[in-house]
Design a protein around this motif. Structure first.
Motif, PDB file in Angstrom:
ATOM      1  N   ALA A  99      29.885  18.509 103.273  1.00 56.37           N
ATOM      2  CA  ALA A  99      29.608  17.410 103.780  1.00 56.37           C
ATOM      3  C   ALA A  99      29.405  16.252 102.984  1.00 56.37           C
ATOM      4  CB  ALA A  99      28.422  17.522 104.763  1.00 56.37           C
ATOM      5  N   GLU A 100      29.328  14.902 103.609  1.00 52.95           N
ATOM      6  CA  GLU A 100      29.128  13.822 102.869  1.00 52.95           C
ATOM      7  C   GLU A 100      27.809  13.836 101.691  1.00 52.95           C
ATOM      8  OE1 GLU A 100      31.162  11.619 103.510  1.00 52.95           O
ATOM      9  OE2 GLU A 100      32.115  12.560 105.172  1.00 52.95           O
ATOM     10  N   GLY A 101      28.145  13.485 100.619  1.00 47.02           N
ATOM     11  CA  GLY A 101      27.181  13.058  99.659  1.00 47.02           C
ATOM     12  C   GLY A 101      26.855  14.376  98.846  1.00 47.02           C
TER      13      GLY A 101
ATOM     14  N   GLY B 117      28.282  15.818  96.348  1.00 46.84           N
ATOM     15  CA  GLY B 117      28.620  15.824  94.817  1.00 46.84           C
ATOM     16  C   GLY B 117      29.951  16.528  94.468  1.00 46.84           C
ATOM     17  N   LYS B 118      30.850  16.814  95.539  1.00 46.36           N
ATOM     18  CA  LYS B 118      31.991  17.787  95.150  1.00 46.36           C
ATOM     19  C   LYS B 118      32.808  16.824  94.041  1.00 46.36           C
ATOM     20  CE  LYS B 118      34.103  16.118  99.014  1.00 46.36           C
ATOM     21  NZ  LYS B 118      34.293  15.041  98.215  1.00 46.36           N
ATOM     22  N   SER B 119      33.059  15.455  94.245  1.00 47.30           N
ATOM     23  CA  SER B 119      34.009  14.994  93.057  1.00 47.30           C
ATOM     24  C   SER B 119      33.437  15.014  91.649  1.00 47.30           C
ATOM     25  CB  SER B 119      34.286  13.606  93.167  1.00 47.30           C
ATOM     26  OG  SER B 119      33.874  13.150  94.668  1.00 47.30           O
TER      27      SER B 119
ATOM     28  N   ILE C 276      48.063   6.911 103.493  1.00 48.20           N
ATOM     29  CA  ILE C 276      47.504   7.745 104.840  1.00 48.20           C
ATOM     30  C   ILE C 276      45.748   7.646 104.632  1.00 48.20           C
ATOM     31  CG2 ILE C 276      47.196   9.401 106.350  1.00 48.20           C
ATOM     32  CD1 ILE C 276      49.923  10.126 105.365  1.00 48.20           C
ATOM     33  N   ARG C 277      45.457   7.791 103.308  1.00 49.51           N
ATOM     34  CA  ARG C 277      43.777   7.752 103.213  1.00 49.51           C
ATOM     35  C   ARG C 277      43.296   6.540 103.347  1.00 49.51           C
ATOM     36  NH1 ARG C 277      40.045  10.796  99.735  1.00 49.51           N
ATOM     37  NH2 ARG C 277      38.278   9.308  99.222  1.00 49.51           N
ATOM     38  N   GLU C 278      43.951   5.349 102.991  1.00 48.56           N
ATOM     39  CA  GLU C 278      43.450   3.983 103.473  1.00 48.56           C
ATOM     40  C   GLU C 278      43.518   3.827 104.614  1.00 48.56           C
ATOM     41  OE1 GLU C 278      42.176   2.921 100.025  1.00 48.56           O
ATOM     42  OE2 GLU C 278      42.407   1.107 101.470  1.00 48.56           O
TER      43      GLU C 278
ATOM     44  N   ASP D  86      39.778  18.775  96.083  1.00 47.59           N
ATOM     45  CA  ASP D  86      38.808  18.142  96.605  1.00 47.59           C
ATOM     46  C   ASP D  86      38.978  18.099  98.080  1.00 47.59           C
ATOM     47  OD1 ASP D  86      37.874  17.865  94.024  1.00 47.59           O
ATOM     48  OD2 ASP D  86      37.383  15.641  94.260  1.00 47.59           O
ATOM     49  N   ARG D  87      38.596  18.975  98.940  1.00 40.42           N
ATOM     50  CA  ARG D  87      38.741  19.270 100.311  1.00 40.42           C
ATOM     51  C   ARG D  87      39.980  19.752 100.536  1.00 40.42           C
ATOM     52  NH1 ARG D  87      34.559  17.339 102.811  1.00 40.42           N
ATOM     53  NH2 ARG D  87      33.514  15.356 102.211  1.00 40.42           N
ATOM     54  N   PHE D  88      40.342  20.732 101.568  1.00 46.48           N
ATOM     55  CA  PHE D  88      41.725  21.227 102.355  1.00 46.48           C
ATOM     56  C   PHE D  88      41.234  21.633 103.691  1.00 46.48           C
ATOM     57  CE2 PHE D  88      45.034  24.618 102.040  1.00 46.48           C
ATOM     58  CZ  PHE D  88      45.880  23.790 101.548  1.00 46.48           C
TER      59      PHE D  88
ATOM     60  N   ALA E  41      38.071  21.437 105.695  1.00 42.84           N
ATOM     61  CA  ALA E  41      37.352  20.329 105.971  1.00 42.84           C
ATOM     62  C   ALA E  41      37.939  19.840 107.209  1.00 42.84           C
ATOM     63  CB  ALA E  41      37.750  19.001 105.054  1.00 42.84           C
ATOM     64  N   THR E  42      39.106  20.156 107.765  1.00 39.67           N
ATOM     65  CA  THR E  42      39.651  19.858 109.005  1.00 39.67           C
ATOM     66  C   THR E  42      38.903  20.625 110.302  1.00 39.67           C
ATOM     67  OG1 THR E  42      41.794  19.585 107.891  1.00 39.67           O
ATOM     68  CG2 THR E  42      41.965  19.450 110.356  1.00 39.67           C
ATOM     69  N   PHE E  43      38.908  21.941 109.857  1.00 43.21           N
ATOM     70  CA  PHE E  43      37.989  22.748 110.770  1.00 43.21           C
ATOM     71  C   PHE E  43      36.636  21.976 110.881  1.00 43.21           C
ATOM     72  CE2 PHE E  43      41.502  25.460 109.844  1.00 43.21           C
ATOM     73  CZ  PHE E  43      41.856  26.095 111.113  1.00 43.21           C
TER      74      PHE E  43
ATOM     75  N   TYR F 159      35.302  18.940 109.983  1.00 43.19           N
ATOM     76  CA  TYR F 159      35.075  17.858 110.577  1.00 43.19           C
ATOM     77  C   TYR F 159      35.687  17.317 111.950  1.00 43.19           C
ATOM     78  CZ  TYR F 159      33.273  15.800 106.377  1.00 43.19           C
ATOM     79  OH  TYR F 159      32.159  15.342 105.405  1.00 43.19           O
ATOM     80  N   GLN F 160      37.129  17.705 112.056  1.00 46.12           N
ATOM     81  CA  GLN F 160      37.816  17.288 113.311  1.00 46.12           C
ATOM     82  C   GLN F 160      37.444  18.736 114.397  1.00 46.12           C
ATOM     83  OE1 GLN F 160      39.231  16.403 110.262  1.00 46.12           O
ATOM     84  NE2 GLN F 160      38.597  14.425 110.768  1.00 46.12           N
ATOM     85  N   GLY F 161      37.371  19.553 113.958  1.00 45.25           N
ATOM     86  CA  GLY F 161      36.974  20.836 114.765  1.00 45.25           C
ATOM     87  C   GLY F 161      35.603  20.816 115.257  1.00 45.25           C
TER      88      GLY F 161
HETATM   89  P1  TMP Z   1      35.833  12.030 100.296  1.00 47.37           P
HETATM   90  O1  TMP Z   1      37.106  11.878  99.520  1.00 47.37           O
HETATM   91  O2  TMP Z   1      34.743  11.257  99.896  1.00 47.37           O
HETATM   92  O3  TMP Z   1      35.453  13.500 100.587  1.00 47.37           O
HETATM   93  O4  TMP Z   1      36.430  11.359 101.772  1.00 47.37           O
HETATM   94  C1  TMP Z   1      37.085  12.118 102.605  1.00 47.37           C
HETATM   95  C2  TMP Z   1      36.660  12.066 104.178  1.00 47.37           C
HETATM   96  O5  TMP Z   1      37.815  12.551 104.857  1.00 47.37           O
HETATM   97  C3  TMP Z   1      35.366  12.662 104.287  1.00 47.37           C
HETATM   98  O6  TMP Z   1      34.550  11.852 105.076  1.00 47.37           O
HETATM   99  C4  TMP Z   1      35.874  13.924 104.923  1.00 47.37           C
HETATM  100  C5  TMP Z   1      36.996  13.628 105.690  1.00 47.37           C
HETATM  101  N1  TMP Z   1      37.998  14.693 105.997  1.00 47.37           N
HETATM  102  C6  TMP Z   1      38.313  14.862 107.276  1.00 47.37           C
HETATM  103  O7  TMP Z   1      37.620  14.499 108.160  1.00 47.37           O
HETATM  104  N2  TMP Z   1      39.189  15.851 107.641  1.00 47.37           N
HETATM  105  C7  TMP Z   1      39.885  16.615 106.554  1.00 47.37           C
HETATM  106  O8  TMP Z   1      40.917  17.219 106.955  1.00 47.37           O
HETATM  107  C8  TMP Z   1      39.788  16.045 105.254  1.00 47.37           C
HETATM  108  C9  TMP Z   1      40.496  16.453 104.102  1.00 47.37           C
HETATM  109  C10 TMP Z   1      38.838  14.984 104.795  1.00 47.37           C
END
Ligand code: TMP
Length: 217
Positions: free
Chosen positions: A17-19, A21-23, A55-57, A101-103, A106-108, A110-112
């Protein structure tokens, strides 16, 4: 130093989740892997390719733009489809260690779990975007939601971080649920000590996977 060989490419993802420290931890891990003599490709989602960064932007920094839950899902999966084809598959074919970093998890989460998009819809789209590619290892850095959000919001708030506390609590619980369903692949590391202590735990998990795919000699 000569680059060491592996029997196959190794795909490692960082989640949390946010914060959490993954990066920081994925960068430290990449340095460790290179110091051991392996080739490491470090990338991130959303992003990691030219179109993915555009797309990130849109996903994180667009203001006063309406993005529905489903559009958000399609945009994350569009990024994934591109990074799999352009970066991850070619690097794995060269037997590199790829750290993303994320795959899909994250979609399951966050979006799920967070956004309540049905998981069966996500699974269908994600299978198309990834072509069935799954990480060999996923490090899930688990942080208390409020502590993590406070840490993340110190750097400013993006569109995802701006979602409410209940959303972010569902995301964390979603990640932990995924880890329970697939405990061999998703290794949970609690983020409650020093960076050094957490990184030590990360390296322990990664070393096990590298040993599995190391070439003899
Ligand atoms: P981050 O680079 O700081 O992790 O920011 C990416 C943000 O995008 C973070 O809030 C998580 C979100 N995210 C999703 O909601 N769904 C996804 O599939 C991915 C890859 C990231």
């Amino acid at each position: 130093m000569a680059v060491k060989g592996l029997k196959k490419g190794v795909f490692i993802t960082f989640e949390g989740a946010e914060g959490c420290g993954k990066s920081t931890h994925s960068k430290l891990l990449c340095g460790h892997i290179e110091a051991m003599g392996y080739t490491c490709v470090h990338t991130r989602e959303p992003g990691g390719t030219s179109s993915g960064e555009l797309i990130r932007e849109v996903l994180l920094h667009s203001k006063d733009v309406e993005i529905s839950d489903l559009s958000e899902l399609f945009l994350f999966e569009a990024c994934r489809s591109q990074i799999v084809k352009e970066v991850i598959i070619p690097s794995l074919a060269k037997k590199a260690i790829v750290i993303c970093d994320r795959f899909s998890d994250a979609t399951f989460s966050y979006q799920g779990y967070g956004g309540k998009v049905p998981l069966n819809i996500i699974k269908k789209l994600d299978d198309v975007a990834t072509g069935g590619l799954k990480p060999d290892l996923t490090i899930l850095l688990d942080v208390d939601t409020l502590t993590g959000l406070r840490r993340a919001r110190r750097k400013g708030v993006d569109r995802m971080e701006n979602k409410d506390l209940a959303y972010h609590r569902r995301v964390r619980a979603g990640y932990l649920k995924l880890a329970k369903l697939d405990p061999k692949r998703i290794r949970v590391i609690k983020v409650d000590g020093s960076i050094e202590k957490t990184q030590e735990s990360v390296r322990r998990e990664v070393d096990i996977v590298i040993q599995r795919y190391k070439r003899a000699g």
